[in-house]
Design a protein around this motif. Structure first.
Motif, PDB file in Angstrom:
ATOM      1  N   MET A   1       0.836  -1.197   0.000  1.00 56.37           N
ATOM      2  CA  MET A   1       0.000   0.000   0.000  1.00 56.37           C
ATOM      3  C   MET A   1       0.880   1.260   0.000  1.00 56.37           C
ATOM      4  O   MET A   1       1.992   1.248   0.529  1.00 56.37           O
ATOM      5  N   SER A   2       0.374   2.332  -0.544  1.00 54.88           N
ATOM      6  CA  SER A   2       1.109   3.592  -0.534  1.00 54.88           C
ATOM      7  C   SER A   2       1.068   4.224   0.850  1.00 54.88           C
ATOM      8  O   SER A   2       0.210   3.910   1.661  1.00 54.88           O
ATOM      9  N   LYS A   3       2.012   5.119   1.058  1.00 56.90           N
ATOM     10  CA  LYS A   3       2.128   5.749   2.366  1.00 56.90           C
ATOM     11  C   LYS A   3       1.075   6.836   2.532  1.00 56.90           C
ATOM     12  O   LYS A   3       0.883   7.687   1.651  1.00 56.90           O
ATOM     13  N   ALA A   4       0.360   6.826   3.666  1.00 62.29           N
ATOM     14  CA  ALA A   4      -0.644   7.846   3.968  1.00 62.29           C
ATOM     15  C   ALA A   4      -0.046   8.875   4.918  1.00 62.29           C
ATOM     16  O   ALA A   4       0.809   8.553   5.744  1.00 62.29           O
ATOM     17  N   ARG A   5      -0.481  10.112   4.774  1.00 62.71           N
ATOM     18  CA  ARG A   5       0.000  11.132   5.691  1.00 62.71           C
ATOM     19  C   ARG A   5      -0.585  10.920   7.089  1.00 62.71           C
ATOM     20  O   ARG A   5       0.119  11.022   8.095  1.00 62.71           O
ATOM     21  N   ILE A   6      -1.868  10.597   7.144  1.00 65.58           N
ATOM     22  CA  ILE A   6      -2.543  10.362   8.429  1.00 65.58           C
ATOM     23  C   ILE A   6      -3.364   9.082   8.322  1.00 65.58           C
ATOM     24  O   ILE A   6      -4.077   8.868   7.331  1.00 65.58           O
ATOM     25  N   ALA A   7      -3.267   8.235   9.322  1.00 65.93           N
ATOM     26  CA  ALA A   7      -4.183   7.104   9.473  1.00 65.93           C
ATOM     27  C   ALA A   7      -5.121   7.437  10.620  1.00 65.93           C
ATOM     28  O   ALA A   7      -4.666   7.784  11.717  1.00 65.93           O
ATOM     29  N   LEU A   8      -6.412   7.375  10.352  1.00 62.38           N
ATOM     30  CA  LEU A   8      -7.412   7.729  11.358  1.00 62.38           C
ATOM     31  C   LEU A   8      -8.165   6.470  11.781  1.00 62.38           C
ATOM     32  O   LEU A   8      -8.797   5.803  10.958  1.00 62.38           O
ATOM     33  N   LEU A   9      -8.098   6.160  13.069  1.00 63.14           N
ATOM     34  CA  LEU A   9      -8.812   5.017  13.634  1.00 63.14           C
ATOM     35  C   LEU A   9     -10.037   5.536  14.385  1.00 63.14           C
ATOM     36  O   LEU A   9      -9.903   6.264  15.371  1.00 63.14           O
ATOM     37  N   SER A  10     -11.231   5.180  13.912  1.00 57.80           N
ATOM     38  CA  SER A  10     -12.471   5.691  14.497  1.00 57.80           C
ATOM     39  C   SER A  10     -13.284   4.589  15.144  1.00 57.80           C
ATOM     40  O   SER A  10     -13.315   3.452  14.661  1.00 57.80           O
ATOM     41  N   ASN A  11     -13.954   4.950  16.216  1.00 58.37           N
ATOM     42  CA  ASN A  11     -14.931   4.069  16.853  1.00 58.37           C
ATOM     43  C   ASN A  11     -16.315   4.694  16.664  1.00 58.37           C
ATOM     44  O   ASN A  11     -16.662   5.649  17.356  1.00 58.37           O
ATOM     45  N   PRO A  12     -17.116   4.180  15.739  1.00 54.91           N
ATOM     46  CA  PRO A  12     -18.440   4.775  15.485  1.00 54.91           C
ATOM     47  C   PRO A  12     -19.363   4.756  16.689  1.00 54.91           C
ATOM     48  O   PRO A  12     -20.325   5.530  16.751  1.00 54.91           O
ATOM     49  N   ARG A  13     -19.101   3.874  17.657  1.00 57.04           N
ATOM     50  CA  ARG A  13     -19.990   3.753  18.812  1.00 57.04           C
ATOM     51  C   ARG A  13     -19.630   4.706  19.932  1.00 57.04           C
ATOM     52  O   ARG A  13     -20.317   4.748  20.955  1.00 57.04           O
ATOM     53  N   SER A  14     -18.543   5.427  19.791  1.00 56.24           N
ATOM     54  CA  SER A  14     -18.236   6.477  20.759  1.00 56.24           C
ATOM     55  C   SER A  14     -19.358   7.508  20.741  1.00 56.24           C
ATOM     56  O   SER A  14     -19.871   7.869  19.678  1.00 56.24           O
ATOM     57  N   THR A  15     -19.745   7.982  21.919  1.00 61.37           N
ATOM     58  CA  THR A  15     -20.899   8.876  22.009  1.00 61.37           C
ATOM     59  C   THR A  15     -20.760  10.105  21.119  1.00 61.37           C
ATOM     60  O   THR A  15     -21.693  10.502  20.420  1.00 61.37           O
ATOM     61  N   GLY A  16     -19.579  10.710  21.118  1.00 57.83           N
ATOM     62  CA  GLY A  16     -19.378  11.894  20.304  1.00 57.83           C
ATOM     63  C   GLY A  16     -19.515  11.621  18.823  1.00 57.83           C
ATOM     64  O   GLY A  16     -19.912  12.500  18.043  1.00 57.83           O
ATOM     65  N   ASN A  17     -19.199  10.404  18.403  1.00 54.52           N
ATOM     66  CA  ASN A  17     -19.250  10.067  16.983  1.00 54.52           C
ATOM     67  C   ASN A  17     -20.668   9.870  16.468  1.00 54.52           C
ATOM     68  O   ASN A  17     -20.882   9.818  15.255  1.00 54.52           O
ATOM     69  N   LEU A  18     -21.632   9.727  17.363  1.00 57.41           N
ATOM     70  CA  LEU A  18     -23.014   9.552  16.915  1.00 57.41           C
ATOM     71  C   LEU A  18     -23.466  10.737  16.070  1.00 57.41           C
ATOM     72  O   LEU A  18     -24.260  10.591  15.138  1.00 57.41           O
ATOM     73  N   SER A  19     -22.928  11.903  16.362  1.00 63.06           N
ATOM     74  CA  SER A  19     -23.307  13.093  15.592  1.00 63.06           C
ATOM     75  C   SER A  19     -22.190  13.581  14.674  1.00 63.06           C
ATOM     76  O   SER A  19     -22.461  14.190  13.630  1.00 63.06           O
ATOM     77  N   GLN A  20     -20.923  13.316  15.030  1.00 64.73           N
ATOM     78  CA  GLN A  20     -19.802  13.892  14.300  1.00 64.73           C
ATOM     79  C   GLN A  20     -19.243  13.009  13.194  1.00 64.73           C
ATOM     80  O   GLN A  20     -18.611  13.505  12.262  1.00 64.73           O
ATOM     81  N   LEU A  21     -19.459  11.693  13.274  1.00 65.17           N
ATOM     82  CA  LEU A  21     -18.809  10.792  12.326  1.00 65.17           C
ATOM     83  C   LEU A  21     -19.180  11.066  10.862  1.00 65.17           C
ATOM     84  O   LEU A  21     -18.310  10.985   9.997  1.00 65.17           O
ATOM     85  N   PRO A  22     -20.437  11.381  10.537  1.00 62.82           N
ATOM     86  CA  PRO A  22     -20.733  11.689   9.127  1.00 62.82           C
ATOM     87  C   PRO A  22     -19.865  12.834   8.586  1.00 62.82           C
ATOM     88  O   PRO A  22     -19.404  12.767   7.431  1.00 62.82           O
TER      89      PRO A  22
END
Length: 323
Positions: A1-22
């Protein structure tokens, strides 16, 4: 795979992500140099990190609450997912408490924090990298230590359980939930009311601080951390005598008031305060009759003859987002 500048690991079930993930998903879709990986359970994080290692990111960002960060730290320290040097970590502001994000200067909107991180990753990150010592929690029967940065116990753990079990289910905003919890604690402590609708009084525990002795009794607050900031954003001033910073406030109204004033004034750990114990150590054990503690949002229980032991873990590098 090519090198990414940032890898983002998300947990959709985190309370804050219920509104922010989209919004976060949309932002990542617009920036191909961000590799976004989502997990729904803690036991998926190991596999996620193995995949992320293949894109060789410049920064590994975590989007979730303190519990998500703790699970990622545990995998990073105990696993061998990255060949050679691990990328520095960044923590987006999210979840319910986010003490770790606060300590690293990440506040406000997670998408804005991600934009800031992307800007920093375009250049030399050296001036924005900070090392953070970690806590390794070992308990009876555990196969490997759990890694984190903030532990709360005694009355603080009881308060966290009360907020989680009694207040959060009401569906109120997080800020209002925390205010209600604080008022309930003050009503119990200063007015003396008791009832199922209020947090319980803390049970007796024994805290053994290596080379410093033992503290026994009931404590309104017990915190062990490697962070520079505690609850309410107060700084913890220490002398650097040990990587683990312990704060224990006796369960007396006068001690709680003195501890709160010292924390707000920035004198916690700098001046001796009656009923407030501040220690630094390289090993701490906690023992009590079914006494709960929380390490970055995950609950553990100490028993009689089955203490929880805290020791330093290898430090990791983090990206500080504040200017």
């Amino acid at each position: 795979m090519s090198k990414a500048r940032i890898a983002l690991l998300s947990n959709p079930r985190s309370t804050g992500n219920l509104s922010q993930l989209p919004r976060i998903r949309a932002f990542c879709a617009e920036h191909p140099d961000i590799f976004h990986y989502e997990v729904e359970k803690a036991d998926q994080i190991g596999a996620a990190l193995r995949t992320i290692a293949r894109v060789r990111p410049k920064v590994l960002a975590i989007n979730g609450g303190d519990g998500t960060v703790q699970a990622a730290l545990t995998e990073l320290v105990n696993g061998n997912h990255f060949e050679g040097e691990r990328p520095p970590l960044a923590v987006l502001p999210n979840g319910k408490t986010n003490l770790i994000a606060l300590d690293l200067g990440a506040q406000g909107d997670p998408v804005e924090a991600l934009k800031r991180l992307l800007e920093l990753a375009e250049g030399d990150l050296t001036d924005h990298i900070v090392a953070r010592q970690l806590i390794a929690l070992s308990s009876d029967g555990a196969a490997k230590p759990v890694i984190g940065m903030f532990l709360g116990g005694a009355g603080l753990a009881d308060t966290m359980l009360y907020c989680r079990d009694k207040i959060y289910p009401l569906g109120l905003p997080n800020g209002l939930s925390h205010v209600i919890t604080a008022v309930a604690v003050m009503v119990r402590q200063f007015i003396g009311l008791r009832g199922k609708f209020l947090p319980p009084s803390p049970a007796p525990i024994e805290i053994t601080v290596r080379r410093h002795g033992t503290l026994s009794g009931r404590f309104a607050l017990l915190a062990v951390t490697t962070l520079e900031k505690l609850l309410l954003g107060s700084d913890l001033r220490t002398a650097g005598k040990g990587p683990l910073k312990l704060v224990a406030v006796e369960h007396r109204s006068s001690s709680m008031v003195r501890g709160l004033v010292a924390g707000i004034a920035g004198r916690l750990g700098r001046n001796k305060v009656d009923g407030v114990h501040v220690e630094e150590a390289d090993e701490i054990s906690i023992e009590g009759d079914r006494s709960s503690v929380f390490l970055d949002g995950e609950r553990f229980e100490a028993g009689i003859g089955k203490p929880i032991t805290l020791t330093p873990a290898s430090p990791l590098s983090f990206v500080r987002l504040a200017a």
